[in-house]
Design a protein around this motif. Structure first.
Motif, PDB file in Angstrom:
ATOM      1  N   VAL A 118       0.769  -1.207   0.204  1.00 56.99           N
ATOM      2  CA  VAL A 118       0.572   0.182   0.298  1.00 56.99           C
ATOM      3  C   VAL A 118       1.046   1.257   0.087  1.00 56.99           C
ATOM      4  N   SER A 119       2.352   1.052   0.001  1.00 55.67           N
ATOM      5  CA  SER A 119       2.565   2.096   0.164  1.00 55.67           C
ATOM      6  C   SER A 119       2.437   3.337  -1.257  1.00 55.67           C
ATOM      7  N   GLY A 120       2.381   2.754  -2.175  1.00 53.79           N
ATOM      8  CA  GLY A 120       2.379   3.651  -3.472  1.00 53.79           C
ATOM      9  C   GLY A 120       0.635   5.096  -3.543  1.00 53.79           C
ATOM     10  N   VAL A 121       0.199   3.802  -2.744  1.00 54.85           N
ATOM     11  CA  VAL A 121      -1.129   5.197  -1.445  1.00 54.85           C
ATOM     12  C   VAL A 121      -1.013   6.007  -0.836  1.00 54.85           C
ATOM     13  N   VAL A 122      -0.177   5.326  -0.027  1.00 61.27           N
ATOM     14  CA  VAL A 122       0.573   6.433   1.139  1.00 61.27           C
ATOM     15  C   VAL A 122       1.672   7.301   0.837  1.00 61.27           C
ATOM     16  N   PHE A 123       2.109   7.285  -0.392  1.00 61.07           N
ATOM     17  CA  PHE A 123       2.513   8.151  -1.216  1.00 61.07           C
ATOM     18  C   PHE A 123       1.853   9.513  -1.909  1.00 61.07           C
ATOM     19  N   GLY A 124       0.806   8.632  -2.280  1.00 61.79           N
ATOM     20  CA  GLY A 124      -0.302   9.612  -2.845  1.00 61.79           C
ATOM     21  C   GLY A 124      -0.681  10.505  -2.075  1.00 61.79           C
ATOM     22  N   TYR A 125      -1.639   9.909  -0.878  1.00 64.61           N
ATOM     23  CA  TYR A 125      -2.074  10.335   0.171  1.00 64.61           C
ATOM     24  C   TYR A 125      -1.092  11.642   0.665  1.00 64.61           C
ATOM     25  N   LEU A 126      -0.017  11.447   1.224  1.00 57.27           N
ATOM     26  CA  LEU A 126       1.330  12.168   1.445  1.00 57.27           C
ATOM     27  C   LEU A 126       1.354  13.474   0.190  1.00 57.27           C
ATOM     28  N   VAL A 127       1.390  12.717  -0.814  1.00 59.97           N
ATOM     29  CA  VAL A 127       1.513  14.207  -1.796  1.00 59.97           C
ATOM     30  C   VAL A 127      -0.090  15.265  -1.650  1.00 59.97           C
ATOM     31  N   SER A 138      -6.073  27.167   1.219  1.00 55.51           N
ATOM     32  CA  SER A 138      -7.228  27.371   2.600  1.00 55.51           C
ATOM     33  C   SER A 138      -5.706  27.450   3.276  1.00 55.51           C
ATOM     34  N   SER A 139      -5.650  28.229   4.296  1.00 56.23           N
ATOM     35  CA  SER A 139      -4.684  29.053   5.311  1.00 56.23           C
ATOM     36  C   SER A 139      -4.068  27.450   6.023  1.00 56.23           C
ATOM     37  N   GLY A 140      -5.477  26.717   6.564  1.00 62.52           N
ATOM     38  CA  GLY A 140      -5.445  25.720   7.746  1.00 62.52           C
ATOM     39  C   GLY A 140      -4.758  24.583   6.861  1.00 62.52           C
ATOM     40  N   GLN A 141      -5.015  24.088   6.074  1.00 66.10           N
ATOM     41  CA  GLN A 141      -4.805  22.656   5.043  1.00 66.10           C
ATOM     42  C   GLN A 141      -3.235  23.161   4.515  1.00 66.10           C
ATOM     43  N   ILE A 142      -2.733  24.615   4.437  1.00 66.50           N
ATOM     44  CA  ILE A 142      -1.291  24.865   3.981  1.00 66.50           C
ATOM     45  C   ILE A 142      -0.447  24.837   5.271  1.00 66.50           C
ATOM     46  N   ALA A 143      -1.234  25.130   6.815  1.00 64.69           N
ATOM     47  CA  ALA A 143      -0.207  25.036   7.705  1.00 64.69           C
ATOM     48  C   ALA A 143      -0.109  23.425   8.172  1.00 64.69           C
ATOM     49  N   LEU A 144      -1.155  22.515   7.917  1.00 65.31           N
ATOM     50  CA  LEU A 144      -1.167  21.363   7.813  1.00 65.31           C
ATOM     51  C   LEU A 144      -0.044  20.426   7.395  1.00 65.31           C
ATOM     52  N   ALA A 145      -0.257  20.637   5.801  1.00 62.70           N
ATOM     53  CA  ALA A 145       0.719  20.925   4.876  1.00 62.70           C
ATOM     54  C   ALA A 145       2.204  20.822   5.461  1.00 62.70           C
ATOM     55  N   VAL A 147       3.015  21.550   8.259  1.00 56.12           N
ATOM     56  CA  VAL A 147       3.672  19.644   9.712  1.00 56.12           C
ATOM     57  C   VAL A 147       3.475  18.844   9.494  1.00 56.12           C
ATOM     58  N   VAL A 148       2.938  17.950   8.197  1.00 55.25           N
ATOM     59  CA  VAL A 148       2.956  17.013   7.597  1.00 55.25           C
ATOM     60  C   VAL A 148       4.590  17.320   6.594  1.00 55.25           C
ATOM     61  N   PHE A 149       5.096  17.796   6.354  1.00 52.70           N
ATOM     62  CA  PHE A 149       6.514  17.620   5.234  1.00 52.70           C
ATOM     63  C   PHE A 149       7.171  17.659   6.417  1.00 52.70           C
ATOM     64  N   PHE A 150       6.788  18.712   7.758  1.00 50.74           N
ATOM     65  CA  PHE A 150       7.971  17.937   8.917  1.00 50.74           C
ATOM     66  C   PHE A 150       8.053  16.482   9.589  1.00 50.74           C
ATOM     67  N   PHE A 151       7.066  16.316   9.534  1.00 49.41           N
ATOM     68  CA  PHE A 151       7.148  15.033   9.783  1.00 49.41           C
ATOM     69  C   PHE A 151       8.006  14.092   8.662  1.00 49.41           C
ATOM     70  N   TYR A 152       6.760  13.617   7.681  1.00 44.93           N
ATOM     71  CA  TYR A 152       7.181  12.895   6.716  1.00 44.93           C
ATOM     72  C   TYR A 152       7.651  13.658   5.392  1.00 44.93           C
ATOM     73  N   GLY A 153       8.293  14.270   5.446  1.00 44.73           N
ATOM     74  CA  GLY A 153       9.058  14.774   3.911  1.00 44.73           C
ATOM     75  C   GLY A 153       9.857  14.238   3.261  1.00 44.73           C
ATOM     76  N   SER A 154      10.771  13.713   4.058  1.00 45.93           N
ATOM     77  CA  SER A 154      12.359  12.495   3.557  1.00 45.93           C
ATOM     78  C   SER A 154      11.187  11.660   2.706  1.00 45.93           C
ATOM     79  N   VAL A 155      10.583  11.120   3.734  1.00 46.50           N
ATOM     80  CA  VAL A 155       9.781   9.971   2.563  1.00 46.50           C
ATOM     81  C   VAL A 155      10.099  10.290   0.798  1.00 46.50           C
ATOM     82  N   LEU A 156       9.607  11.501   0.642  1.00 38.85           N
ATOM     83  CA  LEU A 156       9.439  11.402  -1.208  1.00 38.85           C
ATOM     84  C   LEU A 156      10.535  11.433  -1.976  1.00 38.85           C
ATOM     85  N   LEU A 157      11.751  10.895  -1.301  1.00 38.80           N
ATOM     86  CA  LEU A 157      12.905  10.642  -1.676  1.00 38.80           C
ATOM     87  C   LEU A 157      12.666   9.285  -2.118  1.00 38.80           C
ATOM     88  N   GLY A 158      11.632   8.714  -1.694  1.00 40.08           N
ATOM     89  CA  GLY A 158      10.727   7.472  -2.299  1.00 40.08           C
ATOM     90  C   GLY A 158      10.848   6.715  -3.769  1.00 40.08           C
TER      91      GLY A 158
END
Length: 193
Positions: A118-127, A138-145, A147-158
């Motif tokens: 399911v990692s392809g779906v995980v990458f889909g959700y992440l992006v 939406s400023s709220g969704q940009i702020a969430l992005a 935070v998410v990038f801080f925790f999961y951004g390095s995963v994008l190298l996959g």
């Protein structure tokens, strides 16, 4: 009088849907292990027409408990973040991530390889979560992005070729699906009066 929300995108409903999908993956892996990996045949073997239906089965199967464990928390966290944006967004992001991941694996993975997970779906959700706010403005969704990038951004190298046995093709295809799902949010916003 106070009532609990019964909106389709409520947190409780999301836990049932996303958590239920994760539970199904665990049940399938238990069956797969008990049957000496008999379910692995439902993974994707590239460029064989009879394998196209496996685009829909492969994401829910895994090569062992370690593979499933590594996908479980990101699937649950990012799946819930996607769900809380609305059921339509969740379904769109899921379908486009499954299809994008599976099609790219089918088109460009090495011959005779088998891809599951399911990692392809995980990458889909992440992006999707990272990009959605820029299309909805939406400023709220940009702020969430952020935070998410801080925790999961390095995963994008996959999404780049790297470790042996890791389907960068599936990751890249899922990420493209998530991007397209986020882009579709702009059209929904533009259609509002």
């Amino acid at each position: 009088m106070t009532t609990t929300s019964t909106r389709p995108n409520s947190f409780g409903t999301g836990l049932v849907v996303v958590g239920g999908a994760l539970a199904v993956m665990w049940v399938l892996e238990i069956i797969d292990q008990a049957s000496f990996n008999a379910l692995d045949q439902f993974g994707i073997i590239p460029r064989q027409l009879d394998q196209l239906p496996h685009l829909l089965t492969a994401p829910w199967l895994h090569f062992g408990y370690g593979h499933l464990i590594s996908n479980s928390i990101p699937f649950l966290v990012l799946g819930m973040m996607t769900w809380l944006g609305g059921m339509r967004q969740f379904v769109t992001a899921t379908v486009l991530s499954v299809l994008g991941s599976g099609l790219l694996v089918w088109l460009i993975s090495p011959p005779y390889s088998i891809t599951v997970g399911v990692s392809g779906v995980v990458f889909g959700y992440l992006v999707f979560v990272l990009v959605r706010g820029f299309y909805t403005r939406s400023s709220g969704q940009i702020a969430l992005a952020v935070v998410v990038f801080f925790f999961y951004g390095s995963v994008l190298l996959g999404v780049f070729p790297g470790a042996s046995g890791v389907s960068w093709q599936g990751h890249l295809g899922g990420a493209i699906g998530g991007f397209l799902a986020a882009r579709m949010q702009r059209k929904q916003i533009d259609l509002r009066p």
